[in-house]
Scaffold this active site. Structure first.
Site, PDB file in Angstrom:
ATOM      1  N   CYS A  86       0.834  -1.198   0.000  1.00  0.00           N
ATOM      2  CA  CYS A  86       0.000   0.000   0.000  1.00  0.00           C
ATOM      3  C   CYS A  86       0.878   1.260   0.000  1.00  0.00           C
ATOM      4  CB  CYS A  86      -0.982  -0.039   1.167  1.00  0.00           C
ATOM      5  SG  CYS A  86      -2.369   1.115   1.002  1.00  0.00           S
ATOM      6  N   HIS A 203      -3.399  -5.581   1.001  1.00  0.00           N
ATOM      7  CA  HIS A 203      -2.712  -5.823   2.272  1.00  0.00           C
ATOM      8  C   HIS A 203      -2.665  -7.320   2.596  1.00  0.00           C
ATOM      9  CE1 HIS A 203      -2.350  -1.706   4.057  1.00  0.00           C
ATOM     10  NE2 HIS A 203      -3.306  -1.440   3.179  1.00  0.00           N
ATOM     11  N   GLU A 205      -0.964  -8.778   4.847  1.00  0.00           N
ATOM     12  CA  GLU A 205      -0.888  -8.985   6.301  1.00  0.00           C
ATOM     13  C   GLU A 205      -2.274  -9.002   6.932  1.00  0.00           C
ATOM     14  OE1 GLU A 205      -1.033  -4.474   6.109  1.00  0.00           O
ATOM     15  OE2 GLU A 205      -0.411  -6.154   4.834  1.00  0.00           O
TER      16      GLU A 205
END
Length: 230
Positions: A86, A203, A205
């Site tokens: 990002c 993302h 994660e």
């Protein structure tokens, strides 16, 4: 294995990435304050999402001037693995480690939702544990994710296989209907020619544990470990 996670004023996903690396993946994290220049002992740098320096001027523009970014550029030039997520992707573009630039989303609004991605290149250190053409589900959260570049650069990216992931339908169809931000050719993530620098807007994660609604992002981190320790 040791991951380095830079922390800029305004970063807000550094601890999220650190959690996945330490608690889920089981490897070591070293947080790198933005003034730090020593990357010795680091095997992979992951530049997290957030709003570095408040996104003043434009996303990533001020972060590229940080001492730690200069050190990351040197690390990448020597072949070190660097992933930007990002805002991290935006920083990689501003720093010149990846080609192109980001524009505001076509909706001119912040988007936070799960999207589907088609893995276009599984021959990178970041995607080796995926199948080519596999569709994965990972969230996005950005206001400036509209990737753009010159026609010449776009042609080169496509011909070289540097487009790593692309926005698509749940079945893998690539069309404007499934492009959340207006990005050229539905591009969600690219790598450099050497394949050691990778930037993506989604993302991973936030999709590394079942409790979050998807584990499709976990293999990106696992792929890095496999690449370094192989």
């Amino acid at each position: 294995m040791r991951f380095g996670i830079p922390v800029y004023p305004g970063s807000n996903c550094d601890r999220d990435v650190g959690w996945v690396v330490e608690k889920v993946l089981g490897h070591e994290v070293r947080y790198l304050w933005h003034r730090e220049i020593d990357l010795s002992g680091i095997d992979c740098v992951i530049i997290p999402g957030g709003f570095s320096y408040g996104d003043y001027l434009r996303a990533g523009a001020m972060a590229k001037l940080s001492p730690v970014t200069e050190a990351i550029c040197e690390f990448a030039e020597k072949g070190g693995l660097v992933m930007g997520i990002c805002n991290g992707f935006q920083i990689l573009l501003e720093a010149g480690l990846l080609p192109g630039a980001m524009l505001p989303n076509k909706t001119l609004s912040f988007i936070c939702e799960f999207v589907h991605l088609r893995v276009e290149n599984n021959q990178t250190p970041f995607t080796s544990l995926y199948e080519k053409g596999e569709v994965i589900r990972i969230p996005i959260a950005h206001a400036e994710g509209n990737y753009t570049c010159s026609p010449e650069v776009l042609k080169e990216l496509e011909e070289n296989g540097q487009v790593v992931v692309r926005y698509c339908s749940p079945e893998g169809e690539v069309s404007e209907e499934f492009n959340p931000n207006g990005s050229l050719n539905n591009i969600a993530g690219i790598c450099n020619k050497r394949g050691n620098v990778f930037g993506l807007m989604p993302h991973p994660e936030r999709a590394a544990e079942a409790i979050l609604g998807s584990t499709d992002g976990y293999r990106m981190f696992e792929s890095i470990v496999k690449s370094v320790l192989a």
